[in-house]
Design an enzyme around this catalytic site. Structure first.
Site, mmCIF file in Angstrom:
data_model
loop_
_atom_site.group_PDB
_atom_site.id
_atom_site.type_symbol
_atom_site.label_atom_id
_atom_site.label_comp_id
_atom_site.label_asym_id
_atom_site.label_seq_id
_atom_site.Cartn_x
_atom_site.Cartn_y
_atom_site.Cartn_z
ATOM 1 N N ARG A 185 0.813 -1.217 0.000
ATOM 2 C CA ARG A 185 0.000 0.000 0.000
ATOM 3 C C ARG A 185 0.844 1.263 0.000
ATOM 4 O O ARG A 185 0.349 2.360 0.272
ATOM 5 C CB ARG A 185 -0.974 0.046 1.195
ATOM 6 C CG ARG A 185 -1.633 -1.267 1.569
ATOM 7 C CD ARG A 185 -2.166 -2.049 0.388
ATOM 8 N NE ARG A 185 -3.384 -1.473 -0.188
ATOM 9 C CZ ARG A 185 -3.971 -1.977 -1.273
ATOM 10 N NH1 ARG A 185 -3.451 -3.009 -1.912
ATOM 11 N NH2 ARG A 185 -5.070 -1.420 -1.730
ATOM 12 N N LEU A 186 2.125 1.157 -0.320
ATOM 13 C CA LEU A 186 2.996 2.325 -0.392
ATOM 14 C C LEU A 186 2.936 2.872 -1.819
ATOM 15 O O LEU A 186 3.920 2.863 -2.564
ATOM 16 C CB LEU A 186 4.431 1.949 -0.006
ATOM 17 C CG LEU A 186 5.305 3.081 0.534
ATOM 18 C CD1 LEU A 186 4.739 3.622 1.839
ATOM 19 C CD2 LEU A 186 6.735 2.597 0.743
#
Length: 208
Positions: A185-186
């Site tokens: 989720r970066l």
């Protein structure tokens, strides 16, 4: 239900060197090559008279430095809401390739000759449909809608003129945000702020 997005290359500010509009067009081409159906589809958000948001999917039919163009019936909900509050947000979403673009800004009608030029490029069936449908208004049944279509086909056996209540809108962006899905989720997010002349006034990387 979660996808761990991967990509061989990270979205970088340098990707915008040729202009935000060029990157949108490139990503649409990438979405098409990646198997996305109708990659020019975008979710358009407007606000009604009570300040309540409304969204629907429309097809983008033009992208230039001036903005993003779509067409609709001027009596539709979206058109009436834009008449009250001429600002909108439009999002292209392509989960299949892990990318998304959101365009925000002021919306104005395009010139009539622009609408007429696009109208002539539409398939006959789409032209008839635009005449037959009183968009966003209640209709008694599917049968009634098909009867209206048949009546329009009889009315216009040859060339079909542009309906007087149908045309284009152009969303002139004040900002364009590019999103690229990444592992854990970066994600990569880069927002371009647009000056009045259409040139970028700021390019910022945002935390995901």
């Amino acid at each position: 239900m979660r996808v761990n997005y991967t990509s061989p290359h990270d979205l970088d500010e340098s990707w915008l060197d040729d202009g935000w509009e060029k990157l949108i067009l490139r990503w649409i081409d990438d979405a098409l090559a990646g198997g996305v159906a109708e990659p020019n589809a975008m979710v358009l958000a407007t606000v009604d008279a009570d300040g309540r948001p409304s969204t629907r999917t429309v097809l983008c039919k033009g992208i230039s430095r001036a903005g993003v163009v779509f067409y609709t019936n001027y009596g539709s909900d979206k058109a009436r809401q834009l008449g009250l509050n001429p600002y909108a947000s439009a999002t292209f979403s392509w989960p299949l390739i892990g990318r998304q673009i959101t365009v925000r800004g002021r919306v104005e009608r395009v010139e009539r000759e622009v609408t007429d030029g696009y109208w002539r490029s539409r398939p006959r069936g789409s032209q008839l449909g635009a005449w037959a449908s009183d968009q966003s208004q209640p209709v008694a049944s599917r049968a009634v809608l098909e009867q209206q279509l048949a009546a329009v086909a009889v009315r216009f056996p040859d060339e079909i003129p542009t309906p007087p209540n149908w045309g284009g809108f152009e969303l002139a962006p004040t900002s364009v945000e590019f999103w690229q899905g990444r592992e854990n989720r970066l994600h990569n997010r880069i927002r371009v702020t647009i000056a009045a002349d259409g040139s970028p006034s700021a390019v910022e990387r945002l935390s995901p």
